[in-house]
Design an enzyme around this catalytic site. Structure first.
Site, PDB file in Angstrom:
ATOM      1  N   GLN A  17       0.832  -1.209   0.000  1.00 19.03           N
ATOM      2  CA  GLN A  17       0.000   0.000   0.000  1.00 19.03           C
ATOM      3  C   GLN A  17       0.864   1.255   0.000  1.00 19.03           C
ATOM      4  O   GLN A  17       1.691   1.451   0.888  1.00 19.03           O
ATOM      5  CB  GLN A  17      -0.922   0.031   1.222  1.00 19.03           C
ATOM      6  CG  GLN A  17      -2.014  -1.016   1.203  1.00 19.03           C
ATOM      7  CD  GLN A  17      -1.583  -2.318   1.828  1.00 19.03           C
ATOM      8  OE1 GLN A  17      -0.389  -2.590   1.983  1.00 19.03           O
ATOM      9  NE2 GLN A  17      -2.554  -3.134   2.207  1.00 19.03           N
TER      10      GLN A  17
ATOM     11  N   GLN B 200      -0.107  -0.286  -5.744  1.00 17.08           N
ATOM     12  CA  GLN B 200      -1.236  -0.650  -4.882  1.00 17.08           C
ATOM     13  C   GLN B 200      -1.760   0.592  -4.156  1.00 17.08           C
ATOM     14  O   GLN B 200      -1.004   1.355  -3.568  1.00 17.08           O
ATOM     15  CB  GLN B 200      -0.802  -1.703  -3.854  1.00 17.08           C
ATOM     16  CG  GLN B 200      -1.955  -2.189  -2.980  1.00 17.08           C
ATOM     17  CD  GLN B 200      -1.575  -3.397  -2.141  1.00 17.08           C
ATOM     18  OE1 GLN B 200      -0.572  -4.058  -2.401  1.00 17.08           O
ATOM     19  NE2 GLN B 200      -2.372  -3.696  -1.138  1.00 17.08           N
ATOM     20  N   ASP B 201      -3.090   0.783  -4.233  1.00 16.05           N
ATOM     21  CA  ASP B 201      -3.766   1.880  -3.522  1.00 16.05           C
ATOM     22  C   ASP B 201      -3.324   3.260  -4.009  1.00 16.05           C
ATOM     23  O   ASP B 201      -3.101   4.177  -3.216  1.00 16.05           O
ATOM     24  CB  ASP B 201      -3.538   1.773  -2.007  1.00 16.05           C
ATOM     25  CG  ASP B 201      -4.271   0.600  -1.387  1.00 16.05           C
ATOM     26  OD1 ASP B 201      -4.926  -0.155  -2.131  1.00 16.05           O
ATOM     27  OD2 ASP B 201      -4.186   0.426  -0.162  1.00 16.05           O
TER      28      ASP B 201
ATOM     29  N   ASP C 206      -6.324  -2.769  -6.091  1.00 10.85           N
ATOM     30  CA  ASP C 206      -7.241  -1.808  -5.463  1.00 10.85           C
ATOM     31  C   ASP C 206      -6.795  -0.363  -5.705  1.00 10.85           C
ATOM     32  O   ASP C 206      -6.813   0.451  -4.783  1.00 10.85           O
ATOM     33  CB  ASP C 206      -7.310  -2.046  -3.951  1.00 10.85           C
ATOM     34  CG  ASP C 206      -8.014  -3.343  -3.581  1.00 10.85           C
ATOM     35  OD1 ASP C 206      -8.471  -4.048  -4.498  1.00 10.85           O
ATOM     36  OD2 ASP C 206      -8.070  -3.660  -2.388  1.00 10.85           O
TER      37      ASP C 206
ATOM     38  N   ARG D   9     -13.603  -5.274  -6.805  1.00 13.63           N
ATOM     39  CA  ARG D   9     -14.061  -6.293  -5.865  1.00 13.63           C
ATOM     40  C   ARG D   9     -14.581  -5.609  -4.613  1.00 13.63           C
ATOM     41  O   ARG D   9     -14.204  -4.478  -4.288  1.00 13.63           O
ATOM     42  CB  ARG D   9     -12.946  -7.254  -5.528  1.00 13.63           C
ATOM     43  CG  ARG D   9     -11.769  -6.635  -4.834  1.00 13.63           C
ATOM     44  CD  ARG D   9     -10.666  -7.661  -4.727  1.00 13.63           C
ATOM     45  NE  ARG D   9      -9.664  -7.271  -3.747  1.00 13.63           N
ATOM     46  CZ  ARG D   9      -9.019  -8.143  -2.976  1.00 13.63           C
ATOM     47  NH1 ARG D   9      -9.300  -9.434  -3.058  1.00 13.63           N
ATOM     48  NH2 ARG D   9      -8.103  -7.747  -2.132  1.00 13.63           N
TER      49      ARG D   9
END
Length: 445
Positions: free
Chosen positions: A239, A261-262, A283, A351
């Site tokens: 993250q 990520q993120d 994500d 998701r």
């Protein structure tokens, strides 16, 4: 590895995880796994070599809220997570403009809504050389400040006149946040990938996901134009947020957000993104804002081995929250490093991060990087009944519906009436506040 236990011991903004999680930025949650209750949080990495429990697709198990949900009335104007009052860089602007909802998209010949004030329209259309800024930031020392964070220090609290900070071409290696009480700030660069604000904080570097952001905005009405915000921590550090926005009535126009990520964290409240570029892996658009992303490029990158790309992870926790992501008229495809490796890193539209996760993808081009299933379960059947995923009139090689997931919470529709509530005019009431920003937008379809 033990679950991410608790208190966050802070040292000049850094944290090390010792006993329990920060109750504001990293809420704990529980999931039933194999008859046992497992505690976890958003900061756990998806790389299965780094997490103690993974699902059958190689993604770790996480998130059902532990704290009782707040049951708010449907009339609640907008419910978002608690806002952290941390320092911020550039920031806040624009009080909400009163007035009724105009459902028509009245556009003048210059591409902006007709009711945009003349002075704001000129401000948005001008090149940086035509704008008279309040403050100039230049890495070479030719401005008032040499860092982006310095530009907002002269701004008075809660001032209602727009305050323009011009950041000249260059790479500014810093982490900037805008103070909550500073309003009406507009940050203008010399162009996407010309003016770059760059940071490298990450969860692997002992920052919380919330505080890993290169730029954090907490106030309302912030506008950014013609710049790039990136997090260079890389995929192995998990993250690592580029932009985190808690700013109500905020606008991001012709901006790039680059990371893995993120990458983009629309944390809470109403936000609008137009003509932007967003890149990432796991994500990489996540949070619990009411956000509309329009006419933008959303590019999935090559992830680590055993990772799968999930473009969105929306965090709606309660059915009464008026939050979600609406992605309209965008180009959703592979970035350069993934184009020849689409079968190496599977890519999904999203998701369900939380129980009532809600994302609508409409009128967008879906490239061949998007898997035929379209959407990825979070873990087993978690939130498949309660989440809401909708596709409307998309096109391109990744838009086929024949093999889409069969979840109760997934729907494909050809009826505009089914998604009208997620347009700019309806979902974020954009006709009441976007005109004053001068940023062009599509109110409906």
């Amino acid at each position: 590895m033990a679950d991410r236990l608790g208190p966050l011991h802070k040292d000049q903004g850094k944290v090390s995880i010792k006993k329990r999680l920060d109750p504001v930025t990293e809420p704990r949650a529980t999931t039933r796994v194999g008859g046992r209750t497992r505690h976890h949080n958003k900061s756990e990495s998806f790389y299965n070599g780094k997490t103690p429990a993974t699902d059958r697709l190689g993604l770790p198990v996480r998130h059902v809220p532990r704290v009782p949900l707040r049951h708010l009335p449907p009339s609640c104007p907008l419910v978002g997570p608690r806002l952290d009052s941390s320092l911020s860089l550039v920031a806040r602007a624009l009080s909400q403009i009163p007035g009724g909802l105009n459902k028509r998209n009245l556009v003048s010949s210059d591409g902006f809504p007709k009711w945009v004030r003349a002075e704001d329209r000129r401000l948005l259309q001008m090149g940086p050389g035509g704008v008279t800024p309040d403050v100039v930031v230049a890495a070479d020392g030719t401005g008032n400040y040499t860092t982006g964070g310095g530009g907002e220090r002269r701004r008075r609290r809660r001032a209602r006149r727009r305050y323009v900070i011009y950041v000249k071409k260059g790479v500014y290696v810093e982490n900037v946040e805008i103070k909550k009480k500073k309003w009406m700030i507009m940050l203008i660069g010399d162009g996407m990938d010309q003016t770059v604000i760059s940071g490298n904080r990450s969860v692997a570097g002992n920052w919380t996901t919330y505080r890993s952001a290169t730029v954090g905005i907490s106030g309302r009405g912030f506008i950014a134009r013609d710049l790039t915000i990136e997090n260079t921590a890389g995929p192995s550090n998990h993250q690592a947020v580029a932009l985190r926005s808690d700013s109500d009535l905020s606008v991001y126009y012709r901006c790039a957000f680059r990371g893995y990520q993120d990458t983009l964290y629309p944390h809470s409240l109403r936000q609008f993104y137009r003509d932007c570029v967003i890149t990432g892996t796991v994500d990489f658009i996540f949070g619990n804002a009411a956000a509309v992303i329009q006419n933008s490029k959303i590019l999935a990158r090559l992830a680590l081995p055993n990772q799968k790309n999930t473009i969105t992870a929306q965090g709606r926790k309660d059915p009464n929250q008026n939050t979600g992501f609406a992605i309209q008229s965008c180009n959703i495809t592979a970035d350069a490093d993934l184009i020849k490796n689409v079968n190496q890193t599977y890519t999904y539209l999203g998701r369900p991060w939380k129980e009532y996760s809600r994302t609508i993808v409409m009128q967008s081009y879906l490239g061949n990087a998007i898997r035929p299933e379209g959407w990825l379960p979070f873990q087993d059947d978690f939130a498949l009944n309660t989440s809401s995923y909708v596709e409307y009139m998309n096109y391109g090689p990744g838009s086929g519906l024949a093999n889409r997931v069969k979840w109760p919470g997934y729907h494909a529709t050809n009826s505009s009436a089914d998604v009208a509530n997620f347009t700019v005019a309806q979902f974020i009431k954009g006709d009441t506040w976007l005109p004053s920003t001068g940023v062009k937008y599509t109110a409906g379809f």
